[in-house]
Design a protein around this motif. Structure first.
Motif, mmCIF file in Angstrom:
data_model
loop_
_atom_site.group_PDB
_atom_site.id
_atom_site.type_symbol
_atom_site.label_atom_id
_atom_site.label_comp_id
_atom_site.label_asym_id
_atom_site.label_seq_id
_atom_site.Cartn_x
_atom_site.Cartn_y
_atom_site.Cartn_z
ATOM 1 N N GLN A 17 0.818 -1.204 0.000
ATOM 2 C CA GLN A 17 0.000 0.000 0.000
ATOM 3 C C GLN A 17 0.859 1.264 0.000
ATOM 4 O O GLN A 17 2.006 1.239 0.430
ATOM 5 N N LEU A 18 0.267 2.371 -0.466
ATOM 6 C CA LEU A 18 0.933 3.664 -0.438
ATOM 7 C C LEU A 18 0.491 4.433 0.800
ATOM 8 O O LEU A 18 -0.648 4.306 1.263
ATOM 9 N N LYS A 20 -0.925 7.431 2.937
ATOM 10 C CA LYS A 20 -1.983 8.395 2.638
ATOM 11 C C LYS A 20 -1.401 9.798 2.543
ATOM 12 O O LYS A 20 -0.548 10.197 3.342
ATOM 13 N N GLU A 21 -1.865 10.536 1.550
ATOM 14 C CA GLU A 21 -1.436 11.921 1.348
ATOM 15 C C GLU A 21 -2.516 12.848 1.903
ATOM 16 O O GLU A 21 -3.674 12.761 1.519
ATOM 17 N N PHE A 99 3.639 -1.846 -6.368
ATOM 18 C CA PHE A 99 2.281 -1.370 -6.651
ATOM 19 C C PHE A 99 2.213 -0.939 -8.112
ATOM 20 O O PHE A 99 3.237 -0.772 -8.783
ATOM 21 N N ASP A 100 1.012 -0.771 -8.616
ATOM 22 C CA ASP A 100 0.805 -0.372 -10.004
ATOM 23 C C ASP A 100 0.975 1.140 -10.114
ATOM 24 O O ASP A 100 0.038 1.903 -9.856
ATOM 25 N N LYS A 101 2.179 1.576 -10.475
ATOM 26 C CA LYS A 101 2.467 3.006 -10.479
ATOM 27 C C LYS A 101 1.646 3.740 -11.526
ATOM 28 O O LYS A 101 1.208 4.868 -11.304
ATOM 29 N N SER A 103 -1.375 3.155 -12.539
ATOM 30 C CA SER A 103 -2.713 3.350 -11.996
ATOM 31 C C SER A 103 -2.720 4.444 -10.933
ATOM 32 O O SER A 103 -3.612 5.302 -10.906
ATOM 33 N N GLU A 104 -1.711 4.430 -10.061
ATOM 34 C CA GLU A 104 -1.649 5.436 -9.002
ATOM 35 C C GLU A 104 -1.386 6.827 -9.565
ATOM 36 O O GLU A 104 -1.889 7.821 -9.042
ATOM 37 N N VAL A 107 -4.621 8.289 -10.601
ATOM 38 C CA VAL A 107 -5.368 8.763 -9.430
ATOM 39 C C VAL A 107 -4.840 10.118 -8.970
ATOM 40 O O VAL A 107 -5.609 11.040 -8.684
ATOM 41 N N LYS A 108 -3.517 10.246 -8.901
ATOM 42 C CA LYS A 108 -2.923 11.508 -8.458
ATOM 43 C C LYS A 108 -3.268 12.651 -9.414
ATOM 44 O O LYS A 108 -3.486 13.787 -8.986
ATOM 45 N N GLN A 111 -6.833 13.723 -8.708
ATOM 46 C CA GLN A 111 -6.877 14.510 -7.480
ATOM 47 C C GLN A 111 -6.298 15.905 -7.695
ATOM 48 O O GLN A 111 -6.851 16.903 -7.221
#
Length: 312
Positions: A17-18, A20-21, A99-101, A103-104, A107-108, A111
């Protein structure tokens, strides 16, 4: 306590997991803005007309009337192009990370785009400066705290009075209270909670949500909260979005009258170049960014306002 350093761990012995930001994604107030009419949208922007009311009223008139023309004005609210920075990801990273960079990264970007639109809208709604009888910008007068004067209940009453004389009344009186909106910044939200003595006789008119603690209403003004806020100079001029805060600058709480706003987003594009199109790099790279067109503005320079902390 763990310290964060530059770089990313590879697969071995890593939790997938990453972390949380903690960023402020609050954009609830956007639902209170007026949508753009479909028929008025053009390639140039949003086209609008306005008739200037010159109808007179007479009592016991004794002279013949002369018919007058009612003149109009028109204008265009232009589109703004909204972008995120492109992000590149190499094939070597994808193979090595836990992790699937890709995909992340998507998401970033989503956001980041959401935060950018929120800040863009906040600055568009804020008056550029005080305009008497149209867009009031008032200063606070309370006790000094951290280099500024706190917002008091009396300050809010004074601002409310400035708004009332603007005659911001829609035909549907049952709906009109929801057209008065104020976005409180973090400082002013705290100030009103502290100013208990000033609110002692008006508690029912300064309404909190009993579950979340959020401000909900001040008389017929709908209250929103946000830690993001427009920035004003010491002389009371709105600073450009993203400006660095300098000595004497203060954040504002802003007011807007819904029928005089317009907000629309369209043609949001996902721009993606897959790594199999990269024929140059030893570790092929993919690239990703978002782009869209949108507009937010004042339909007319009337019915907006701000409360700014006075400098100590």
């Amino acid at each position: 306590m763990a310290e964060l350093i530059d770089g990313l761990y590879l697969n071995k012995f890593v939790a997938p997991q990453l972390l949380k930001e903690f960023r402020n994604y609050n954009d609830k107030f956007l639902i209170a803005l007026e949508p753009a009419p479909e028929g008025a949208k053009t390639a140039d922007g949003l086209r609008q007309n306005k008739l200037i009311n010159n109808v007179g009223f007479y009592v016991n008139n004794t002279v013949p009337f002369t018919a007058k023309s009612m003149t109009g004005k028109n204008g265009v609210i232009p589109w703004d192009k909204l972008d995120t920075d492109p992000t590149k990801v190499s094939d070597a990273e994808i193979r090595a990370l836990a992790f699937d960079k890709r995909s992340e990264v998507r998401v970033k970007h989503s956001q980041g785009f959401r935060i950018g639109v929120r800040d863009y809208v906040l600055n568009k709604l804020a008056p550029t400066q005080h305009v008497s009888g149209a867009m009031p910008v008032l200063r606070t007068s309370g006790a000094i705290f951290n280099g500024r004067k706190r917002l008091t209940f009396q300050d809010l009453i004074n601002f409310y009075n400035e708004i009332e004389v603007l005659n911001l009344i829609d035909d549907d009186t049952s709906e009109s209270p929801n057209f008065w909106n104020m976005i409180l910044n973090a400082d002013h939200r705290s100030d009103l909670k502290i100013d208990k003595a000033g609110t002692a006789n008006h508690r029912d008119n300064l309404e909190f949500d009993k579950d979340t603690g959020e401000f909900k209403r001040f008389y017929k003004m709908r209250m929103w909260e946000n830690n993001a806020a427009p920035l004003y100079s010491a002389t009371g001029e709105l600073k450009a979005r993203g400006s660095i805060r300098e000595a004497g600058d203060q954040y504002a709480s802003t007011f807007f009258y819904t029928p005089n706003t317009v907000y629309h987003l369209e043609k949001l594009k996902i721009l993606y170049k897959p790594e199999y199109q990269d024929t140059v790099n030893a570790d092929p790279e993919s690239e990703f960014r978002l782009q869209g067109y949108g507009l937010c503005d004042k339909k007319q320079q009337y019915g907006f306002g701000a409360v700014i902390s006075e400098n100590a």
